[in-house]
Design a protein around this motif. Sequence first.
Motif, PDB file in Angstrom:
ATOM      1  N   LEU A   1     -10.602  -1.510  10.510  1.00  7.74           N
ATOM      2  CA  LEU A   1      -9.841  -0.520   9.744  1.00  7.74           C
ATOM      3  C   LEU A   1      -9.706   0.794  10.501  1.00  7.74           C
ATOM      4  O   LEU A   1     -10.618   1.206  11.242  1.00  7.74           O
ATOM      5  CB  LEU A   1     -10.506  -0.292   8.388  1.00  7.74           C
TER       6      LEU A   1
ATOM      7  N   ASP B   1      -5.030   3.481   7.694  1.00  7.92           N
ATOM      8  CA  ASP B   1      -4.998   2.455   6.648  1.00  7.92           C
ATOM      9  C   ASP B   1      -5.358   3.028   5.283  1.00  7.92           C
ATOM     10  O   ASP B   1      -5.268   2.322   4.273  1.00  7.92           O
ATOM     11  CB  ASP B   1      -5.963   1.320   6.985  1.00  7.92           C
TER      12      ASP B   1
ATOM     13  N   MET C   1      -9.588  -7.193   5.479  1.00  6.80           N
ATOM     14  CA  MET C   1      -9.139  -6.104   6.356  1.00  6.80           C
ATOM     15  C   MET C   1     -10.240  -5.801   7.356  1.00  6.80           C
ATOM     16  O   MET C   1     -11.345  -5.396   6.969  1.00  6.80           O
ATOM     17  CB  MET C   1      -8.818  -4.857   5.514  1.00  6.80           C
TER      18      MET C   1
ATOM     19  N   ARG D   1       0.840  -1.194   0.000  1.00  9.96           N
ATOM     20  CA  ARG D   1       0.000   0.000   0.000  1.00  9.96           C
ATOM     21  C   ARG D   1       0.876   1.245   0.000  1.00  9.96           C
ATOM     22  O   ARG D   1       2.018   1.222   0.446  1.00  9.96           O
ATOM     23  CB  ARG D   1      -0.945   0.026   1.203  1.00  9.96           C
TER      24      ARG D   1
ATOM     25  N   TYR E   1      -3.994   0.454  -2.499  1.00 10.70           N
ATOM     26  CA  TYR E   1      -3.513  -0.895  -2.252  1.00 10.70           C
ATOM     27  C   TYR E   1      -3.190  -1.573  -3.580  1.00 10.70           C
ATOM     28  O   TYR E   1      -4.010  -1.565  -4.504  1.00 10.70           O
ATOM     29  CB  TYR E   1      -4.560  -1.688  -1.476  1.00 10.70           C
TER      30      TYR E   1
ATOM     31  N   SER F   1       2.064  -3.258  11.399  1.00  7.94           N
ATOM     32  CA  SER F   1       0.962  -2.302  11.422  1.00  7.94           C
ATOM     33  C   SER F   1      -0.387  -2.935  11.126  1.00  7.94           C
ATOM     34  O   SER F   1      -1.431  -2.354  11.452  1.00  7.94           O
ATOM     35  CB  SER F   1       1.229  -1.169  10.424  1.00  7.94           C
ATOM     36  N   VAL F   2      -0.397  -4.130  10.521  1.00 10.63           N
ATOM     37  CA  VAL F   2      -1.671  -4.758  10.157  1.00 10.63           C
ATOM     38  C   VAL F   2      -1.853  -6.120  10.807  1.00 10.63           C
ATOM     39  O   VAL F   2      -2.930  -6.720  10.687  1.00 10.63           O
ATOM     40  CB  VAL F   2      -1.806  -4.903   8.622  1.00 10.63           C
TER      41      VAL F   2
END
Length: 116
Positions: A85, A89, A82, A38, A93, A62-63
Amino acid sequence: QVQLVESGGGLVQAGGSLRLSCAASGSIFSINVMGWHRQAPGKQRELIARITRSGSTNYADSVKGRFTISRDSGKNTVYLQMNNLKPEDTAVYYCNAELFLAPNAWGQGTQVTVSS
């Protein structure tokens, strides 16, 4: 050559969910690893999730715990689920395929916007 087409981006409120899809076509046999990157405005593109041919997955810190990468080999499609969110974010992407003995392939990108 491998062609990648992403779909599933959009606008969602913080705490919501989206699922991105990446359909691969062409020389599928040459794909070694597929991943999602991303790029937020003013920032460098970052790798956030990847899945190998054997099914091993890796995530950016981070995810981790919020995003899940998966694949449907029969459909030559990779997904990015995802959840939870956050506004940070928000980004474009991109789907990516690491190929054997060839340059990486990239999709055109799909915008994800998370409102607070």
